[in-house]
Design a protein around this motif. Structure first.
Motif, PDB file in Angstrom:
ATOM      1  N   GLY A   1       0.859  -1.352   0.309  1.00  0.00           N
ATOM      2  CA  GLY A   1      -0.101  -0.342   0.001  1.00  0.00           C
ATOM      3  C   GLY A   1       1.306   1.260  -0.598  1.00  0.00           C
ATOM      4  O   GLY A   1       0.069   2.246   0.055  1.00  0.00           O
TER       5      GLY A   1
ATOM      6  N   SER B   1      -4.214  11.095   1.693  1.00  0.00           N
ATOM      7  CA  SER B   1      -4.661   9.575   2.389  1.00  0.00           C
ATOM      8  C   SER B   1      -4.205   8.775   1.640  1.00  0.00           C
ATOM      9  O   SER B   1      -3.878   8.887   1.156  1.00  0.00           O
TER      10      SER B   1
ATOM     11  N   ARG C   1      -3.837   4.357   3.039  1.00  0.00           N
ATOM     12  CA  ARG C   1      -3.962   2.921   3.562  1.00  0.00           C
ATOM     13  C   ARG C   1      -2.776   2.007   3.084  1.00  0.00           C
ATOM     14  O   ARG C   1      -2.588   1.938   2.309  1.00  0.00           O
TER      15      ARG C   1
ATOM     16  N   SER D   1      -1.997  -1.558   3.970  1.00  0.00           N
ATOM     17  CA  SER D   1      -2.116  -2.917   4.839  1.00  0.00           C
ATOM     18  C   SER D   1      -0.666  -4.047   5.522  1.00  0.00           C
ATOM     19  O   SER D   1       0.059  -4.173   4.714  1.00  0.00           O
TER      20      SER D   1
ATOM     21  N   PHE E   1      -3.622   8.988  12.692  1.00  0.00           N
ATOM     22  CA  PHE E   1      -3.329   7.479  11.280  1.00  0.00           C
ATOM     23  C   PHE E   1      -4.446   6.722  12.322  1.00  0.00           C
ATOM     24  O   PHE E   1      -4.841   7.246  13.560  1.00  0.00           O
ATOM     25  N   THR E   2      -4.460   6.172  11.798  1.00  0.00           N
ATOM     26  CA  THR E   2      -5.880   5.156  12.672  1.00  0.00           C
ATOM     27  C   THR E   2      -5.459   3.451  11.702  1.00  0.00           C
ATOM     28  O   THR E   2      -4.855   2.921  11.186  1.00  0.00           O
TER      29      THR E   2
ATOM     30  N   SER F   1      -6.188   0.116  12.519  1.00  0.00           N
ATOM     31  CA  SER F   1      -6.960  -1.335  13.140  1.00  0.00           C
ATOM     32  C   SER F   1      -6.744  -3.061  12.276  1.00  0.00           C
ATOM     33  O   SER F   1      -5.812  -3.029  12.206  1.00  0.00           O
TER      34      SER F   1
ATOM     35  N   TYR G   1      -4.278  -2.680   9.195  1.00  0.00           N
ATOM     36  CA  TYR G   1      -3.782  -1.612   8.409  1.00  0.00           C
ATOM     37  C   TYR G   1      -3.573  -0.370   8.985  1.00  0.00           C
ATOM     38  O   TYR G   1      -3.754  -0.482  10.689  1.00  0.00           O
ATOM     39  N   LEU G   2      -2.653   0.700   7.936  1.00  0.00           N
ATOM     40  CA  LEU G   2      -3.005   1.665   8.687  1.00  0.00           C
ATOM     41  C   LEU G   2      -3.666   2.736   8.010  1.00  0.00           C
ATOM     42  O   LEU G   2      -3.152   2.543   6.759  1.00  0.00           O
ATOM     43  N   GLN G   3      -4.805   3.625   8.484  1.00  0.00           N
ATOM     44  CA  GLN G   3      -5.378   4.668   7.787  1.00  0.00           C
ATOM     45  C   GLN G   3      -4.411   5.250   7.791  1.00  0.00           C
ATOM     46  O   GLN G   3      -4.437   6.134   9.324  1.00  0.00           O
ATOM     47  N   MET G   4      -3.843   6.771   6.813  1.00  0.00           N
ATOM     48  CA  MET G   4      -3.064   8.039   7.192  1.00  0.00           C
ATOM     49  C   MET G   4      -3.761   9.002   6.007  1.00  0.00           C
ATOM     50  O   MET G   4      -4.175   8.771   5.349  1.00  0.00           O
ATOM     51  N   GLU G   5      -4.301   9.678   7.071  1.00  0.00           N
ATOM     52  CA  GLU G   5      -5.246  10.890   6.631  1.00  0.00           C
ATOM     53  C   GLU G   5      -3.631  12.245   7.102  1.00  0.00           C
ATOM     54  O   GLU G   5      -3.327  12.418   7.619  1.00  0.00           O
TER      55      GLU G   5
END
Length: 126
Positions: free
Chosen positions: A8, A17, A19, A21, A68-69, A71, A80-84
């Motif tokens: 990713g 943004s 994400r 994986s 960042f989040t 999950s 996962y790492l969601q990066m905004e």
């Protein structure tokens, strides 16, 4: 033994943004706490985000808190790492890691990780 494979990463603009994986295989994934670390150019590998094996508790590095989040999906053995709101200073190689440690304090420590992926590169330009 556990194998971790990140994906990713890529090149994005500031404010974008992304994400990341991490696919896990091997031992029972749900027994493991997971974390993301990152290593910027010329810097040490630093803690970024972590989640305990229960999936209930999370912890974040100060520089990414609120942006960042982390999950996990135990059924798919994925993290996962969601990066905004990405910034140029987020440029780094991002590593997925896993550990049998169970507290948020412990999973922030690089030396406590039992397994590591090979990393995925994120480049943020201004």
């Amino acid at each position: 033994q556990v194998q971790l494979v990140e994906s990713g990463g890529g090149a994005v603009q500031a404010g974008d943004s992304l994400r990341l994986s991490c696919a896990a295989s091997g031992r029972t994934f749900s027994d493991l706490s997971v974390a993301w670390f990152r290593q910027g150019p010329g810097k040490e590998r630093d803690f970024t985000a972590g989640m305990t094996w229960t999936g209930i508790s999370t912890t974040y590095g100060d520089s990414v808190k609120g942006r960042f989040t982390i999950s996990r999906d135990n059924a798919k053995s994925m993290v996962y790492l969601q990066m905004e709101s990405l910034k140029p200073e987020d440029t780094a190689v991002y590593y997925c890691a896993a550990t049998y440690k169970t507290t948020t304090q412990a999973i922030r420590v690089r030396g406590n990780m039992d397994y590591w992926g090979k990393g995925t590169t994120v480049t943020v330009s201004s």
